[in-house]
Design an enzyme around this catalytic site. Structure first.
Site, PDB file in Angstrom:
ATOM      1  N   SER A 197       0.831  -1.204   0.000  1.00 30.18           N
ATOM      2  CA  SER A 197       0.000   0.000   0.000  1.00 30.18           C
ATOM      3  C   SER A 197       0.861   1.248   0.000  1.00 30.18           C
ATOM      4  O   SER A 197       1.993   1.262   0.497  1.00 30.18           O
ATOM      5  CB  SER A 197      -0.916   0.021   1.224  1.00 30.18           C
ATOM      6  OG  SER A 197      -1.655  -1.176   1.320  1.00 30.18           O
TER       7      SER A 197
HETATM    8  N1  SAH Z   1      -0.991  -4.785   3.958  1.00 30.87           N
HETATM    9  C1  SAH Z   1      -0.273  -5.109   2.754  1.00 30.87           C
HETATM   10  C2  SAH Z   1      -1.067  -4.727   1.527  1.00 30.87           C
HETATM   11  C3  SAH Z   1      -1.055  -5.833   0.534  1.00 30.87           C
HETATM   12  S1  SAH Z   1      -2.281  -5.756  -0.727  1.00 30.87           S
HETATM   13  C4  SAH Z   1       1.117  -4.480   2.751  1.00 30.87           C
HETATM   14  O1  SAH Z   1       1.411  -3.692   3.652  1.00 30.87           O
HETATM   15  O2  SAH Z   1       1.913  -4.786   1.861  1.00 30.87           O
HETATM   16  C5  SAH Z   1      -3.588  -6.691  -0.018  1.00 30.87           C
HETATM   17  C6  SAH Z   1      -3.333  -8.140   0.294  1.00 30.87           C
HETATM   18  O3  SAH Z   1      -4.575  -8.713   0.696  1.00 30.87           O
HETATM   19  C7  SAH Z   1      -2.851  -8.995  -0.884  1.00 30.87           C
HETATM   20  O4  SAH Z   1      -1.641  -9.592  -0.546  1.00 30.87           O
HETATM   21  C8  SAH Z   1      -3.966 -10.024  -1.072  1.00 30.87           C
HETATM   22  O5  SAH Z   1      -3.491 -11.317  -1.444  1.00 30.87           O
HETATM   23  C9  SAH Z   1      -4.584 -10.054   0.313  1.00 30.87           C
HETATM   24  N2  SAH Z   1      -5.968 -10.552   0.366  1.00 30.87           N
HETATM   25  C10 SAH Z   1      -7.006 -10.307  -0.477  1.00 30.87           C
HETATM   26  N3  SAH Z   1      -8.110 -10.967  -0.076  1.00 30.87           N
HETATM   27  C11 SAH Z   1      -7.771 -11.663   1.052  1.00 30.87           C
HETATM   28  C12 SAH Z   1      -8.465 -12.562   1.917  1.00 30.87           C
HETATM   29  N4  SAH Z   1      -9.742 -12.884   1.729  1.00 30.87           N
HETATM   30  N5  SAH Z   1      -7.783 -13.076   2.964  1.00 30.87           N
HETATM   31  C13 SAH Z   1      -6.485 -12.790   3.187  1.00 30.87           C
HETATM   32  N6  SAH Z   1      -5.766 -11.952   2.398  1.00 30.87           N
HETATM   33  C14 SAH Z   1      -6.395 -11.398   1.344  1.00 30.87           C
END
Ligand code: SAH
Length: 229
Positions: free
Chosen positions: A78
């Site tokens: 993010s």
């Molecule tokens: N907080 C992260 C942002 C990553 S983007 C950071 O700081 O880098 C969002 C993430 O949510 C992705 O890796 C995606 O695979 C995950 N995601 C999406 N749906 C999800 C679900 N139902 N359960 C767990 N993770 C999920």
């Protein structure tokens, strides 16, 4: 020896970027302040968590720009402003003990949270991303982060209830089990909306017998998906 080489490479990576990036890190913090982030403890943490360690080395020179960056598997780390704003909201009612994050991704948001709350539980549905995040937590010695490979729609009931839940991918609707894992007075921060439509950053507070909802701003997150991959 392979092990020695690895240590030298990563020490080099840390040192190299450390010297060249102090100015870009400071610029990132200044930009967050300009955009309205005020929490001092949070700004301190954002100035020290090494964001360049949460992306591939090839793009690590861009790590302190205020943009989302690719982390593989079609996902992104993010944007610093989004991390800062969501964390600031999470902390705005005072100290927080137990936090659940859904969507570990690179691990950066969890690392930031781990420096500001007692304990962080974080779940991720893509194995490959979770493995990388876990090794970063180990290398950087964040000991109060617990991880789980699962579909976060179900939360992590055995460790709940949580004082706060942060969802870092956008569901069209908030999954019910997550709401049920909030303490009374606990709050969830979640970008809600369809992927191709508008998403709004939604803050849901659990009251004694219901939930109160506030919407803050338009945001853009990757989609919340069900199942594991
Ligand atoms: N907080 C992260 C942002 C990553 S983007 C950071 O700081 O880098 C969002 C993430 O949510 C992705 O890796 C995606 O695979 C995950 N995601 C999406 N749906 C999800 C679900 N139902 N359960 C767990 N993770 C999920």
């Amino acid at each position: 020896m392979a092990g020695t080489n690895y240590v030298i490479a990563s020490a080099h990576q840390i040192a190299g970027i450390g010297f060249t990036s102090q100015r870009t890190r400071t610029r990132m913090i200044r930009r967050l302040i300009d955009r309205g982030i005020e929490n001092e403890a949070l700004l301190q943490v954002l100035a020290t968590v090494p964001r360049h360690m949460f992306v591939d080395e090839a793009i690590s020179t861009r790590a302190y720009e205020d943009v989302a960056l690719p982390i593989g598997e079609g996902q992104t780390i993010s944007q610093p402003y989004a991390v800062a704003r969501m964390t600031e909201i999470l902390l705005e009612e005072g100290p927080v003990q137990r936090v659940l994050e859904v969507g570990t991704g690179s691990g950066y948001q969890a690392a930031v949270l781990s420096q500001l709350v007692d304990v962080v539980f974080t779940v991720e549905r893509i194995r490959n991303l979770l493995d990388k995040a876990r090794s970063r937590f180990r290398a950087l010695q964040y000991r109060n982060i617990h991880t789980r490979y699962s579909d976060g729609s179900w939360g992590w009931a055995s460790h709940g209830p949580f004082d706060a839940i942060m969802v870092t991918a956008a569901p069209a609707k908030v999954p019910m089990p997550l709401l049920e894992q909030l303490t009374i007075g606990g709050r969830m921060i979640v970008p809600v909306g369809a992927q191709d439509g508008a998403q709004s950053l939604t803050i849901i507070t659990r009251t004694r017998d219901s939930f109160s909802v506030r919407e803050e701003s338009d945001v853009k997150f990757v989609p919340f998906l069900s199942g594991k991959s």
